[in-house]
Design an enzyme around this catalytic site. Structure first.
Site, PDB file in Angstrom:
ATOM      1  N   LYS A 181       0.828  -1.222   0.000  1.00  0.00           N
ATOM      2  CA  LYS A 181       0.000   0.000   0.000  1.00  0.00           C
ATOM      3  C   LYS A 181       0.858   1.267   0.000  1.00  0.00           C
ATOM      4  O   LYS A 181       0.569   2.213  -0.722  1.00  0.00           O
ATOM      5  CB  LYS A 181      -0.904  -0.023   1.241  1.00  0.00           C
ATOM      6  CG  LYS A 181      -1.617   1.282   1.516  1.00  0.00           C
ATOM      7  CD  LYS A 181      -2.608   1.113   2.638  1.00  0.00           C
ATOM      8  CE  LYS A 181      -1.973   0.691   3.945  1.00  0.00           C
ATOM      9  NZ  LYS A 181      -1.571   1.769   4.828  1.00  0.00           N
ATOM     10  N   ARG A 195      -1.610  -6.460  14.593  1.00  0.00           N
ATOM     11  CA  ARG A 195      -1.943  -5.447  13.587  1.00  0.00           C
ATOM     12  C   ARG A 195      -2.898  -6.020  12.547  1.00  0.00           C
ATOM     13  O   ARG A 195      -3.825  -5.365  12.108  1.00  0.00           O
ATOM     14  CB  ARG A 195      -0.671  -4.938  12.915  1.00  0.00           C
ATOM     15  CG  ARG A 195       0.292  -4.378  13.931  1.00  0.00           C
ATOM     16  CD  ARG A 195       1.500  -3.807  13.290  1.00  0.00           C
ATOM     17  NE  ARG A 195       1.187  -2.478  12.798  1.00  0.00           N
ATOM     18  CZ  ARG A 195       1.995  -1.753  12.060  1.00  0.00           C
ATOM     19  NH1 ARG A 195       3.142  -2.222  11.691  1.00  0.00           N
ATOM     20  NH2 ARG A 195       1.654  -0.568  11.672  1.00  0.00           N
ATOM     21  N   ARG A 223      -9.086   3.587  10.478  1.00  0.00           N
ATOM     22  CA  ARG A 223      -8.731   2.214  10.819  1.00  0.00           C
ATOM     23  C   ARG A 223      -9.856   1.497  11.536  1.00  0.00           C
ATOM     24  O   ARG A 223      -9.715   0.340  11.890  1.00  0.00           O
ATOM     25  CB  ARG A 223      -7.502   2.218  11.721  1.00  0.00           C
ATOM     26  CG  ARG A 223      -6.190   1.971  10.956  1.00  0.00           C
ATOM     27  CD  ARG A 223      -5.128   1.981  11.986  1.00  0.00           C
ATOM     28  NE  ARG A 223      -3.880   1.334  11.765  1.00  0.00           N
ATOM     29  CZ  ARG A 223      -2.811   1.893  11.255  1.00  0.00           C
ATOM     30  NH1 ARG A 223      -2.857   3.068  10.705  1.00  0.00           N
ATOM     31  NH2 ARG A 223      -1.668   1.252  11.247  1.00  0.00           N
ATOM     32  N   ARG A 240      14.605  -7.063   9.738  1.00  0.00           N
ATOM     33  CA  ARG A 240      14.238  -6.140  10.817  1.00  0.00           C
ATOM     34  C   ARG A 240      13.577  -6.937  11.927  1.00  0.00           C
ATOM     35  O   ARG A 240      12.746  -7.795  11.653  1.00  0.00           O
ATOM     36  CB  ARG A 240      13.223  -5.130  10.288  1.00  0.00           C
ATOM     37  CG  ARG A 240      13.817  -3.812   9.930  1.00  0.00           C
ATOM     38  CD  ARG A 240      12.851  -2.919   9.229  1.00  0.00           C
ATOM     39  NE  ARG A 240      11.493  -2.931   9.788  1.00  0.00           N
ATOM     40  CZ  ARG A 240      10.478  -2.268   9.238  1.00  0.00           C
ATOM     41  NH1 ARG A 240      10.654  -1.588   8.135  1.00  0.00           N
ATOM     42  NH2 ARG A 240       9.286  -2.299   9.786  1.00  0.00           N
ATOM     43  N   ARG A 286      10.806 -10.047   4.296  1.00  0.00           N
ATOM     44  CA  ARG A 286      11.546  -8.842   3.905  1.00  0.00           C
ATOM     45  C   ARG A 286      12.977  -8.913   4.410  1.00  0.00           C
ATOM     46  O   ARG A 286      13.216  -9.275   5.559  1.00  0.00           O
ATOM     47  CB  ARG A 286      10.911  -7.596   4.539  1.00  0.00           C
ATOM     48  CG  ARG A 286       9.744  -7.068   3.782  1.00  0.00           C
ATOM     49  CD  ARG A 286       9.460  -5.641   4.173  1.00  0.00           C
ATOM     50  NE  ARG A 286       8.871  -5.509   5.479  1.00  0.00           N
ATOM     51  CZ  ARG A 286       7.720  -4.852   5.717  1.00  0.00           C
ATOM     52  NH1 ARG A 286       7.077  -4.266   4.743  1.00  0.00           N
ATOM     53  NH2 ARG A 286       7.244  -4.768   6.935  1.00  0.00           N
TER      54      ARG A 286
HETATM   55  P1  AMP Z   1       1.433   2.887  10.868  1.00  0.00           P
HETATM   56  O1  AMP Z   1       2.710   3.604  10.547  1.00  0.00           O
HETATM   57  O2  AMP Z   1       0.293   3.277   9.961  1.00  0.00           O
HETATM   58  O3  AMP Z   1       1.603   1.405  10.951  1.00  0.00           O
HETATM   59  O4  AMP Z   1       0.996   3.385  12.325  1.00  0.00           O
HETATM   60  C1  AMP Z   1       1.819   3.188  13.448  1.00  0.00           C
HETATM   61  C2  AMP Z   1       0.970   3.200  14.716  1.00  0.00           C
HETATM   62  O5  AMP Z   1       0.327   4.469  14.872  1.00  0.00           O
HETATM   63  C3  AMP Z   1      -0.166   2.198  14.726  1.00  0.00           C
HETATM   64  O6  AMP Z   1       0.246   0.904  15.123  1.00  0.00           O
HETATM   65  C4  AMP Z   1      -1.127   2.831  15.735  1.00  0.00           C
HETATM   66  O7  AMP Z   1      -0.679   2.615  17.072  1.00  0.00           O
HETATM   67  C5  AMP Z   1      -0.977   4.307  15.432  1.00  0.00           C
HETATM   68  N1  AMP Z   1      -1.973   4.727  14.424  1.00  0.00           N
HETATM   69  C6  AMP Z   1      -1.744   5.077  13.124  1.00  0.00           C
HETATM   70  N2  AMP Z   1      -2.892   5.389  12.495  1.00  0.00           N
HETATM   71  C7  AMP Z   1      -3.880   5.237  13.418  1.00  0.00           C
HETATM   72  C8  AMP Z   1      -5.293   5.387  13.392  1.00  0.00           C
HETATM   73  N3  AMP Z   1      -5.934   5.747  12.266  1.00  0.00           N
HETATM   74  N4  AMP Z   1      -5.992   5.157  14.536  1.00  0.00           N
HETATM   75  C9  AMP Z   1      -5.360   4.793  15.672  1.00  0.00           C
HETATM   76  N5  AMP Z   1      -4.038   4.607  15.764  1.00  0.00           N
HETATM   77  C10 AMP Z   1      -3.296   4.822  14.657  1.00  0.00           C
END
Ligand code: AMP
Length: 223
Positions: free
Chosen positions: A13, A173, A87, A161, A126
């Protein structure tokens, strides 16, 4: 042009989002990135969000929703590609209400489909090249398989990683992403229903293909 993107961690994505953003000169607004900036800058919001992020939990909606809506207003005037938000279904509804209240059109919603098991393997497969982290290497993707244990681009040493090898964190996740009741797929389907009513367009892409094929299919559908 304003676009929402959905896809599990490991679906490509981010890669597809960057290509679209460049082509249409959009602000790439990533909720996770905004949190990381706040944490790096030591802001109050960053301090509140950090514990949730470290655990792999979602940051509560009362912090996340106003933060993203504010960023859309300040940085998204010339069009945006939103990544990582919404989300869950509450975020999906609040975003839709805010867009309607401001008279902002949502042109496209993109969903990259990838079965959970494949997404997990992609993350765990990865490998990072010590010379350049952008050299693509993945032991589970034929098109970018390393040469033995060396980088397929430059022959450099490879490593994995540690967070890519943490099955519990990946599972957490993906639990949130693949939840079709109130989670991220439910948020995507909220917009799919709106697209059925003709108020936005919903593009579904098979994430199992090669990056370039997915890109071509995607760009062909964005007018
Ligand atoms: P990401 O880089 O998109 O994987 O986001 C890293 C972390 O930020 C996630 O694991 C969540 O803890 C938090 N986060 C990012 N976007 C959201 C969202 N829309 N709602 C709640 N938490 C978020």
């Amino acid at each position: 042009m304003n676009i929402l993107t959905f896809g599990p961690n490991g679906s490509g994505k981010g890669t597809q989002g960057s290509l679209v953003k460049q082509k249409y000169n959009l602000a790439h607004i990533e909720s996770g990135g905004i949190f990381r900036e706040h944490i790096g800058g030591g802001t109050e919001l960053g301090k509140k969000a950090k514990a949730y992020i470290d655990r792999g939990d979602l940051v509560p909606d009362d912090i996340t929703i106003p933060m993203v809506l504010e960023t859309l207003k300040t940085k998204g005037q010339g069009g945006w590609l939103l990544d990582g938000f919404p989300r869950n279904t509450v975020q999906a509804q609040k975003l839709w209400e805010a867009l309607q209240a401001e008279g902002i059109k949502l042109d496209y919603v993109i969903e990259i489909l990838l079965p959970r098991e494949i997404a997990k393997n992609r993350i765990m497969g990865r490998r990072i090249c010590k010379n350049d982290p952008n050299h693509p290497n993945n032991i589970f993707i034929d098109a970018i398989k390393p040469n033995g244990d060396k980088c397929r681009v430059c022959g450099g040493d490879l490593s994995a990683r540690s967070d890519d090898q943490d099955e519990a964190a990946i599972g957490k996740r993906h639990d949130i992403y693949y939840d079709t009741n109130t989670g991220t797929l439910a948020a995507a389907y909220f917009y799919k229903d709106l697209a059925a009513k003709g108020v936005t367009k919903y593009i579904e892409l098979d994430g199992e293909g090669a990056i370039n094929d997915i890109k071509d299919k995607l760009l062909a559908q964005l007018a």
